[in-house]
Design a protein around this motif. Structure first.
Motif, PDB file in Angstrom:
ATOM      1  N   ASP A 165      83.308  98.469  62.144  1.00 46.02           N
ATOM      2  CA  ASP A 165      84.277  97.805  63.015  1.00 46.02           C
ATOM      3  C   ASP A 165      83.588  96.925  64.041  1.00 46.02           C
ATOM      4  OD1 ASP A 165      83.427  99.385  65.147  1.00 46.02           O
ATOM      5  OD2 ASP A 165      85.225 100.638  65.202  1.00 46.02           O
ATOM      6  N   ARG A 206      87.455  91.415  56.663  1.00 44.61           N
ATOM      7  CA  ARG A 206      87.569  89.947  56.686  1.00 44.61           C
ATOM      8  C   ARG A 206      86.344  89.239  56.137  1.00 44.61           C
ATOM      9  NH1 ARG A 206      86.558  89.831  63.087  1.00 44.61           N
ATOM     10  NH2 ARG A 206      84.677  88.542  63.127  1.00 44.61           N
ATOM     11  N   ARG A 218      91.883  96.777  53.452  1.00 44.79           N
ATOM     12  CA  ARG A 218      92.824  95.676  53.711  1.00 44.79           C
ATOM     13  C   ARG A 218      92.492  94.933  55.004  1.00 44.79           C
ATOM     14  NH1 ARG A 218      97.551  95.384  50.870  1.00 44.79           N
ATOM     15  NH2 ARG A 218      98.585  94.407  52.641  1.00 44.79           N
ATOM     16  N   GLY A 219      91.771  95.568  55.909  1.00 50.63           N
ATOM     17  CA  GLY A 219      91.402  94.907  57.155  1.00 50.63           C
ATOM     18  C   GLY A 219      90.070  94.187  57.115  1.00 50.63           C
ATOM     19  N   PRO A 227      92.270  89.047  59.418  1.00 51.81           N
ATOM     20  CA  PRO A 227      92.177  89.993  58.308  1.00 51.81           C
ATOM     21  C   PRO A 227      92.581  89.356  56.994  1.00 51.81           C
ATOM     22  CG  PRO A 227      94.168  90.383  59.553  1.00 51.81           C
ATOM     23  CD  PRO A 227      93.405  89.336  60.305  1.00 51.81           C
ATOM     24  N   MET A 241      96.400  98.891  61.608  1.00 50.41           N
ATOM     25  CA  MET A 241      95.287  98.463  60.750  1.00 50.41           C
ATOM     26  C   MET A 241      94.184  97.838  61.590  1.00 50.41           C
ATOM     27  SD  MET A 241      95.139  95.428  57.918  1.00 50.41           S
ATOM     28  CE  MET A 241      96.640  95.892  57.078  1.00 50.41           C
ATOM     29  N   HIS A 242      92.920  98.177  61.266  1.00 50.59           N
ATOM     30  CA  HIS A 242      91.800  97.487  61.903  1.00 50.59           C
ATOM     31  C   HIS A 242      91.791  96.035  61.430  1.00 50.59           C
ATOM     32  CE1 HIS A 242      89.555 100.948  63.571  1.00 50.59           C
ATOM     33  NE2 HIS A 242      90.092 101.613  62.570  1.00 50.59           N
ATOM     34  N   THR A 243      91.674  95.105  62.361  1.00 49.84           N
ATOM     35  CA  THR A 243      91.614  93.699  61.970  1.00 49.84           C
ATOM     36  C   THR A 243      90.245  93.088  62.234  1.00 49.84           C
ATOM     37  OG1 THR A 243      92.450  93.027  64.136  1.00 49.84           O
ATOM     38  CG2 THR A 243      94.072  93.364  62.379  1.00 49.84           C
TER      39      THR A 243
END
Length: 320
Positions: free
Chosen positions: A22, A65, A62-63, A313, A1-3
């Motif tokens: 990103d 923030r 979901r990632g 995240p 997952m990208h955080t």
């Protein structure tokens, strides 16, 4: 997952663009709606929510923030509100609060669209590597933003660097902002075209009276079109030189539709800048065209969110 993902919104009078971006400035997903600019404020917010809902349907959500918003102004980041001139239903509209609620409580960072484009050009574009820069959007209006000491400098309300309303002609035309002789009143696209028409320039058979048509005529050597761009260039040079003298920037980046005119604008601009930026500490000031194009607002909104929120995240399920 990208955080290190953020959601970005670029809000203007024509469209509401959204993206997941990103930590390298890459746009991974897009969503867009037309701005119902003449509708009530909550109808405009419904379009913003639709963009967010479309983004949130992705597993990538979901990632996410934080949310970064670059909005047409005026904005007031200190209150989280916006009052865009071209969206009459939004007057002191609590945009940050509404977006936070629509995203389940994510942190939200609000900046003006000129500041957003500045953030993008500094992060990924023509001002990259410069610690002190002015980035300008010269289009229907003239906006801008500042990078000072290597950091974006939005100011308390998110409007610092709004060069369009520096007065460069003490006895000039009244500006709709209430002042007189503003950079925008001389150098914006509509004002370039207005002055050319008043001077006797006439459009071709297609009837196009835009600044782009004036630029084309100037490239062909039409003296009135050339003069209108030279006047705009002098106004921009005076504003840029004043800014450089005040805060010691070393590059001015110019984007927007008028910025795409090329040498018709930049040649007289550089010549005029040599006349106005005369003190030793501003003589090395350079001027460059913007590089980020139509994604600048989204990338800049993302940059603002990435630099003001810690890298952690959110663990919520997708959905807003």
């Amino acid at each position: 997952m990208h955080t290190d993902l953020v959601a970005a919104l670029d809000i203007g009078g024509t469209k509401i663009a959204g993206a997941l971006v990103d930590g390298h400035g890459r746009i991974l997903l897009r969503a867009q709606r037309a701005t119902p600019a003449r509708e009530p404020g909550d109808t405009v917010m419904d379009a913003v929510a639709d963009v967010l809902t479309e983004l949130a349907a992705s597993p990538l959500w979901r990632g996410v923030r934080a949310v970064g918003i670059g909005s047409a102004g005026p904005v007031d980041a200190s209150t989280g509100s916006v009052s865009p001139v071209n969206i009459p239903g939004w007057r002191a509209y609590p945009l940050v609060e509404r977006v936070r609620a629509a995203t389940g409580g994510l942190p939200v960072e609000l900046i003006g669209d000129g500041v957003a484009i500045t953030a993008a050009e500094h992060w990924q574009g023509a001002a990259r590597g410069h610690d002190n820069a002015l980035c300008m959007v010269v289009s229907t209006g003239v906006g801008g933003g500042l990078v000072l000491g290597g950091r974006l400098h939005p100011g308390p309300t998110g409007n610092a660097g709004h060069i369009g309303h520096i007065s460069v002609d003490l006895d000039g035309d009244p500006c709709p902002c209430g002042s007189r002789g503003c950079v925008e009143r001389i150098a914006s696209g509509p004002n370039i075209a207005r002055r050319a028409l008043e001077g006797g320039w006439r459009p071709g058979p297609d009837g196009d009276t835009s600044a782009a048509a004036v630029a084309a005529a100037a490239r062909d050597g039409h003296p009135v079109a050339v003069a209108s761009f030279e006047r705009a260039a002098r106004a921009l040079a005076a504003g840029i030189a004043a800014t450089a003298t005040l805060v010691e920037i070393d590059i001015a980046v110019i984007g927007g539709g008028v910025g795409k005119a090329g040498d018709v604008l930049f040649t007289p601009l550089r010549a005029a800048l040599a006349e106005y930026a005369t003190l030793s500490f501003v003589q090395r000031l350079t001027v460059a065209p913007a590089l980020m194009g139509t994604d600048a607002g989204l990338v800049g909104a993302a940059a603002a969110a990435l630099t003001t929120t810690p890298p952690q995240p959110n663990a919520r399920a997708a959905g807003v």
